[in-house]
Write a protein that holds these residues in place. Structure first.
Motif, PDB file in Angstrom:
ATOM      1  N   GLN A  40      31.094  29.045  26.169  1.00 24.75           N
ATOM      2  CA  GLN A  40      30.686  28.962  27.572  1.00 24.75           C
ATOM      3  C   GLN A  40      29.663  27.842  27.772  1.00 24.75           C
ATOM      4  OE1 GLN A  40      29.232  32.890  28.095  1.00 24.75           O
ATOM      5  NE2 GLN A  40      31.254  33.832  28.046  1.00 24.75           N
TER       6      GLN A  40
ATOM      7  N   ALA B 218      31.464  24.688  27.863  1.00 28.10           N
ATOM      8  CA  ALA B 218      32.273  24.522  29.076  1.00 28.10           C
ATOM      9  C   ALA B 218      31.460  23.991  30.245  1.00 28.10           C
ATOM     10  CB  ALA B 218      32.918  25.853  29.454  1.00 28.10           C
TER      11      ALA B 218
ATOM     12  N   VAL C   7      35.260  25.728  36.491  1.00 30.42           N
ATOM     13  CA  VAL C   7      34.585  26.611  35.541  1.00 30.42           C
ATOM     14  C   VAL C   7      35.247  27.982  35.503  1.00 30.42           C
ATOM     15  CG1 VAL C   7      32.408  27.739  34.960  1.00 30.42           C
ATOM     16  CG2 VAL C   7      32.410  25.404  35.841  1.00 30.42           C
TER      17      VAL C   7
ATOM     18  N   LEU D 265      39.357  31.493  28.547  1.00 24.14           N
ATOM     19  CA  LEU D 265      38.607  31.988  27.396  1.00 24.14           C
ATOM     20  C   LEU D 265      38.757  33.503  27.256  1.00 24.14           C
ATOM     21  CD1 LEU D 265      36.671  31.400  25.072  1.00 24.14           C
ATOM     22  CD2 LEU D 265      34.776  31.584  26.692  1.00 24.14           C
ATOM     23  N   SER D 266      38.742  34.207  28.377  1.00 23.28           N
ATOM     24  CA  SER D 266      38.859  35.669  28.325  1.00 23.28           C
ATOM     25  C   SER D 266      40.222  36.113  27.818  1.00 23.28           C
ATOM     26  CB  SER D 266      38.593  36.269  29.709  1.00 23.28           C
ATOM     27  OG  SER D 266      39.584  35.853  30.637  1.00 23.28           O
TER      28      SER D 266
ATOM     29  N   LEU E 104      29.790  33.014  23.855  1.00 22.19           N
ATOM     30  CA  LEU E 104      28.648  32.408  24.536  1.00 22.19           C
ATOM     31  C   LEU E 104      28.550  30.919  24.225  1.00 22.19           C
ATOM     32  CD1 LEU E 104      26.108  32.703  26.252  1.00 22.19           C
ATOM     33  CD2 LEU E 104      24.866  33.364  24.185  1.00 22.19           C
TER      34      LEU E 104
ATOM     35  N   TYR F 215      26.125  32.927  32.505  1.00 21.94           N
ATOM     36  CA  TYR F 215      26.430  33.268  31.120  1.00 21.94           C
ATOM     37  C   TYR F 215      26.689  34.768  30.958  1.00 21.94           C
ATOM     38  CZ  TYR F 215      24.606  28.579  30.500  1.00 21.94           C
ATOM     39  OH  TYR F 215      24.395  27.222  30.602  1.00 21.94           O
TER      40      TYR F 215
ATOM     41  N   ALA G  37      30.176  35.408  32.602  1.00 22.93           N
ATOM     42  CA  ALA G  37      31.261  34.877  31.774  1.00 22.93           C
ATOM     43  C   ALA G  37      31.459  35.724  30.513  1.00 22.93           C
ATOM     44  CB  ALA G  37      30.970  33.427  31.405  1.00 22.93           C
ATOM     45  N   GLU G  38      30.355  36.171  29.919  1.00 22.64           N
ATOM     46  CA  GLU G  38      30.446  37.017  28.726  1.00 22.64           C
ATOM     47  C   GLU G  38      31.099  38.355  29.059  1.00 22.64           C
ATOM     48  OE1 GLU G  38      29.343  37.308  24.505  1.00 22.64           O
ATOM     49  OE2 GLU G  38      29.123  35.666  25.912  1.00 22.64           O
TER      50      GLU G  38
ATOM     51  N   SER H 199      38.166  27.939  33.263  1.00 21.03           N
ATOM     52  CA  SER H 199      37.755  27.941  31.854  1.00 21.03           C
ATOM     53  C   SER H 199      37.380  29.345  31.394  1.00 21.03           C
ATOM     54  CB  SER H 199      36.560  26.995  31.652  1.00 21.03           C
ATOM     55  OG  SER H 199      36.894  25.669  31.986  1.00 21.03           O
ATOM     56  N   VAL H 200      36.659  30.063  32.241  1.00 15.18           N
ATOM     57  CA  VAL H 200      36.279  31.439  31.910  1.00 15.18           C
ATOM     58  C   VAL H 200      37.521  32.320  31.798  1.00 15.18           C
ATOM     59  CG1 VAL H 200      35.081  33.502  32.761  1.00 15.18           C
ATOM     60  CG2 VAL H 200      33.985  31.255  32.923  1.00 15.18           C
TER      61      VAL H 200
END
Length: 376
Positions: A50, A53, A5, A12-13, A47, A65, A68-69, A8-9
């Protein structure tokens, strides 16, 4: 096979700079209201991604959440800092002009570096520990203290400073970023802390020692008293105290305190009304055994002071601060030393509480130590 995870974060960032570059090159989206709308749309899309994911997992901590945001916005901040320091270009021009002009200030640049490096790494570590069954409560409190302190200074600073007359709709996208840290802090404080296993005899022996027999705690108490005095003094300075010492300090040592951007004034007042009472409470905790709340609040406070002092020290030296408000070259060492010590005291206090916590654990009832049980 799905990636971890945290990976993935991280991936994404990395889209943040690409999104900024795209928006910076679409003229139709470079008006105040479209900027706010696109900002909310991007955050909503992040979001949603996420949720996808972690959709295969049966149980996900709701704090994930938020973390991750925030990871995505951390790279937005880092992009801003790099552009303001002229390492890159073509990413933030539209947003600084029609979104949040205050992000071009020295304070905001240092804040962006803190978010883009320290907060970002902290989020990735927390998310890794979260999905590997490891405790992340202390790391979460460290972030919460840092983030809340950042918001307490940033929002009022923008409103009362020279940018207060130029607030645009995009400024209000900060509302969820104000609420989220307070919510996360309340969740983390409500969860049980992981206490180390320490024998009753050791706890009892440690708590029988007076402050004079605990040299580390005595030194931390003296340093805290010094930090309190410095906090009160600078609070008087920004309140335009007529004393000669205050006048001399603000003009000859730390003229950044009168920078019209507003952030240093708000920060000193926040120290006076929030940091000072906490330091007083911590002095009580160092003197009184069994104050287990010290284990949480010291790390929360350390995060807050580290963030604010990083921004304050950096901004007072940064090239984006007008020369007349920077720390004079001949006063650099005393001013920076005092400010570094102000950041170091809460950090040292938090380290002390977490490395040798026996004194702060709940007192052992009389007759319950191992030696007393044997006698009975």
């Amino acid at each position: 096979m799905r990636p971890p995870v945290e990976v993935s974060v991280f991936l994404l960032s990395l889209l943040a700079p690409a999104v900024l570059y795209t928006l910076n090159n679409i003229p139709a989206l470079q008006e105040p209201l479209p900027i706010l709308g696109m900002g909310l749309l991007v955050l909503g899309s992040v979001l949603l991604l996420q949720l996808l994911a972690v959709g295969h997992l049966t149980k996900v901590d709701p704090l994930f959440y938020a973390f991750a945001e925030f990871s995505f916005t951390c790279l937005v901040g880092l992009t801003n800092a790099l552009e303001q320091d002229r390492f890159i270009s073509g990413f933030m021009g539209f947003y600084l002009k029609m979104g949040e002009p205050h992000l071009s200030t020295a304070y905001a640049v240092m804040m962006s570096y803190w978010e883009g490096i320290f907060h970002y790494l902290l989020f990735l570590i927390i998310i890794h520990r979260m999905f590997n069954g490891k405790s992340y409560r202390s790391l979460g409190l460290l972030w919460a203290g840092s983030s809340i302190a950042h918001q307490i200074v940033l929002i009022p600073g923008v409103v009362i400073g020279k940018y207060g007359s130029n607030i645009k709709p995009a400024f209000w996208r900060n509302i969820p970023f104000i609420v989220a840290p307070f919510w996360a802090a309340s969740v983390l404080f409500s969860r049980p802390r992981e206490m180390p296993i320490i024998t009753a005899d050791k706890i009892s022996a440690e708590q029988r020692k007076s402050l004079l027999r605990r040299p580390v705690d005595l030194l931390l108490s003296l340093l805290s008293l010094g930090a309190m005095a410095f906090t009160v003094f600078r609070g008087f300075v920004v309140l335009d105290c007529p004393l000669d010492a205050c006048f001399t300090y603000i003009y000859q040592y730390e003229p950044y305190l009168k920078d019209p951007v507003g952030f240093p004034r708000v920060m000193m007042l926040a120290y006076l009304f929030y940091a000072l009472p906490l330091l007083i409470v911590f002095l009580y905790g160092l003197k009184t055994p069994g104050c287990s709340w010290m284990l949480d609040w010291t790390i929360f406070f350390a995060g807050a002071m580290a963030q604010t002092q990083w921004c304050h020290i950096g901004a007072s030296l940064h090239s984006r601060t007008p020369f007349t408000y920077r720390v004079p070259a001949d006063k650099w060492w005393p001013v920076i030393t005092l400010n570094v010590l102000l950041a170091a005291v809460p950090i040292l206090l938090a380290v002390r509480c977490h490395t040798i916590p026996a004194y702060f654990m709940k007192p052992v009832p009389k007759g319950q130590t191992d030696k007393e049980k044997k006698k009975n």
